[in-house]
Every structure is written in C-alpha cells, then in structure tokens.
Design an enzyme around this catalytic site. Structure first.
Site, PDB file in Angstrom:
ATOM      1  N   ARG A 107       1.306   1.931  -2.024  1.00 27.34           N
ATOM      2  CA  ARG A 107       1.316   2.728  -0.799  1.00 27.34           C
ATOM      3  C   ARG A 107       1.544   4.182  -1.195  1.00 27.34           C
ATOM      4  NH1 ARG A 107       4.349  -1.938   0.151  1.00 27.34           N
ATOM      5  NH2 ARG A 107       3.526  -3.291   1.804  1.00 27.34           N
ATOM      6  N   LYS A 124       8.255  -0.863   0.346  1.00 27.53           N
ATOM      7  CA  LYS A 124       8.442  -1.163   1.764  1.00 27.53           C
ATOM      8  C   LYS A 124       9.402  -2.324   1.922  1.00 27.53           C
ATOM      9  CE  LYS A 124       5.834  -1.916   6.028  1.00 27.53           C
ATOM     10  NZ  LYS A 124       4.477  -2.089   6.619  1.00 27.53           N
ATOM     11  N   HIS A 177      -4.484   4.463   2.088  1.00 28.85           N
ATOM     12  CA  HIS A 177      -4.466   3.048   2.453  1.00 28.85           C
ATOM     13  C   HIS A 177      -5.849   2.422   2.278  1.00 28.85           C
ATOM     14  CE1 HIS A 177      -1.279   0.430   3.797  1.00 28.85           C
ATOM     15  NE2 HIS A 177      -2.126  -0.239   4.542  1.00 28.85           N
ATOM     16  N   ARG A 191      -6.089   1.543  -1.269  1.00 27.54           N
ATOM     17  CA  ARG A 191      -5.272   0.332  -1.475  1.00 27.54           C
ATOM     18  C   ARG A 191      -6.054  -0.910  -1.050  1.00 27.54           C
ATOM     19  NH1 ARG A 191       0.123  -1.837  -1.241  1.00 27.54           N
ATOM     20  NH2 ARG A 191       0.490  -3.170   0.573  1.00 27.54           N
ATOM     21  N   HIS A 213       3.051  -7.692   0.377  1.00 27.51           N
ATOM     22  CA  HIS A 213       2.954  -8.199   1.744  1.00 27.51           C
ATOM     23  C   HIS A 213       4.014  -9.264   1.990  1.00 27.51           C
ATOM     24  CE1 HIS A 213      -1.575  -6.991   2.245  1.00 27.51           C
ATOM     25  NE2 HIS A 213      -0.743  -5.997   2.473  1.00 27.51           N
ATOM     26  N   TYR A 232      -8.657  -9.958   3.508  1.00 28.63           N
ATOM     27  CA  TYR A 232      -9.629  -9.519   2.520  1.00 28.63           C
ATOM     28  C   TYR A 232     -10.713 -10.565   2.266  1.00 28.63           C
ATOM     29  CZ  TYR A 232      -6.172  -5.917   1.770  1.00 28.63           C
ATOM     30  OH  TYR A 232      -5.295  -4.876   1.970  1.00 28.63           O
TER      31      TYR A 232
END
Length: 297
Positions: free
Chosen positions: A133, A158, A226, A229, A252, A261
């Site tokens: 990120r 995160k 992003h 990413r 995640h 994806y």
C-alpha cells in the site's frame, strides 16, 4: 490540545490504533466540526445526516471514502462520548462491488520507464515489486530490506500487522544502485524537504509519482498506487500463485477480497470449460443455406 481531542486520542491509544488511523480519525472529526463551526460534541443527528449527504453529493466522494469517515465519526460519538444511540444515525453507505482495473505487464514497464529519475524509478519498482500500500511504501525503512533472506518486511501495515514480502533480484539490484546514489539513512524514501533526511515522504508523493509517470507514458487509465497493487496481485495469479499466498502477501483479512482477482485473470477465464462447446450443432454453411428471410407483409 482541547479536552475533546485529548479524550478521543486516549480512547484510540487504549485500543492500540495505528498512528495513521489515529491521525485520520482526528482529522475527520476536526473537519466535521469546522463545517458547522461548532464543537463536535454540540452537534447531533441532523448535522450528521446533512454532513454525510454533503460528502456524497457535493464533495462527490466515493462510498469507500465515506465509509472511512463514518467510521471515524462513529468512534468519536460512540466510543469517546459514549452516545451509543448515535450508531443508527451513522449508516455506512452502500457500495457497488466493482472489479478493479489493472495494468498489463507491458503497461507496467512503460510506467516504470517513464519515471524520470532514479528516485521515482526505484519507488515505482518497489511499489510494483512488492504490492505494498502507498502508506506502507512511504514509511519503508532501509533496515526493512533484508538482502540475506531476500525479503522486505512491512512493519505495522494495515491493522498494525507485520508481514514479509519476497525481494526479487532485479529489485535488489535497483535498490543497491539507488542506495549508492542517495545513501538514505533511515527511511528508504526520505523527504527532500528535510535536510537530515530522517523524515519519510508522504503517501501523496507516491500517488503523484504514479500519476505523473502514467501521463508521460501515455497510459490513459487512471493510474494510482492501489491500481499498481492490484496489477501485481493479478500478475501473480496469472503466473500460478495460489490465492492463499496472494492473500498473505497483500495483507488481506479475508480470502473473499483476494478472490476478486479471479475475475480479472485471463488465464483462469480461459481455463473455464464452456458448455457450448459440447453442443452438437450443424455447421454454419448449412445453417446459412437453410435460412430464409421472412417475407414483408
């Protein structure tokens, strides 16, 4: 520091919120108070309703961005002021699930080649080569790069979680050339506004670097950190990396987010057997000969 700000800060610290989340939550409440010109504890449901509509209709913020602001306001009213009934006055806006746009590997090459200088080139290569990120990249330290184990460590990503990312030989070669040129001491990408080079760049610099490189490369897609990413994750999937591994690399929380994806991967789409191939149909020429145009009345 005002009494209310100190109270909210203490509540955030008690729950061990990250420094970035703490800063963002305090900023959101400050902006909310400035909009009405009153202390935030003097504002109620009517102001919350008006402000949330203002963010969506006049500011044109995305539902995802408004969700983050609602979370900050919820924390202030529910956790700091203990006004639990305010939770129902701060609904999270619904957001349509859209598939993320991605770059092809050719477009990524064009983006990096259009960086302009070694600082920006290394920044873009690290962004794409790790899938970080933008805030994680901005705070990356020289000590986080381990050339012996060939990993890059994300510290307090995160959710305040650490994770290790693979370090490719190509990226390591570029990082070494970059270090010999700039010789950063603490942060890998130090801010040029500070002579001691002890301050990291802001995540806005990462965003601007992507945007400007895309413009110079002639890429018409809106290129953000992003998006880079997303592209890295999709290219990993195309190369055969399993979803669980990609989930861990991206940081995640749930696999469902990573599974998006699958919808973008041409490889996986082409591997799906289409039942139309099993139908026993007459050939096109025979169908053409037996076709009669309807007569006009």
């Amino acid at each position: 520091m005002t009494r209310l700000r100190k109270m909210m800060l203490e509540e955030l610290q008690r729950r061990n919120y990250s420094a970035i989340t703490t800063r963002n939550y305090l900023r959101v409440v400050t902006e909310f108070a400035k909009y009405f010109g009153k202390s935030p504890d003097k504002l109620g449901p009517n102001e919350l309703r008006t402000y949330q509509a203002y963010l969506l209709t006049e500011c044109k913020l995305t539902p995802g961005t408004v969700v983050n602001r609602v979370a900050a306001l919820r924390f202030f009213f529910v956790k700091t002021l203990k006004r639990h009934q305010f939770r129902e006055f701060l609904p999270y806006p619904r957001d349509r699930r859209r598939l993320p746009t991605v770059l092809s590997q050719e477009e990524v090459s064009q983006l990096i080649n259009a960086a302009g200088n070694l600082f920006r080139r290394t920044l873009l290569m690290t962004l794409y080569g790790t899938g970080m990120r933008r805030a994680e990249l901005a705070r990356l330290k020289v000590s986080d790069v381990d050339s012996q184990r060939m990993i890059i460590r994300v510290v307090e990503g995160k959710g305040g979680k650490d994770r290790d990312l693979p370090l490719s030989p190509m990226l390591l070669e570029t990082l070494r050339a970059y270090w010999r040129w700039l010789k950063p001491r603490t942060y890998l990408f130090p801010s040029r506004m500070h002579r001691d080079r002890e301050q990291p760049i802001t995540d806005k610099i990462v965003w601007r670097t992507c945007n400007e490189a895309a413009r110079r490369a002639g890429i018409r897609k809106t290129v953000t950190p992003h998006l880079v990413r997303h592209s890295w994750a999709m290219h990993l999937l195309e190369a055969g990396t399993d979803l669980r591994t990609i989930q861990l690399l991206l940081g995640h929380e749930v696999l469902e987010v990573t599974a998006r994806y699958l919808h973008l991967s041409e490889h996986h789409l082409h591997q799906v057997p289409n039942p139309i191939e099993e139908l026993k149909l007459s050939n096109v020429d025979q169908s053409r000969r037996s076709y009669h145009r309807p007569r006009r009345p």
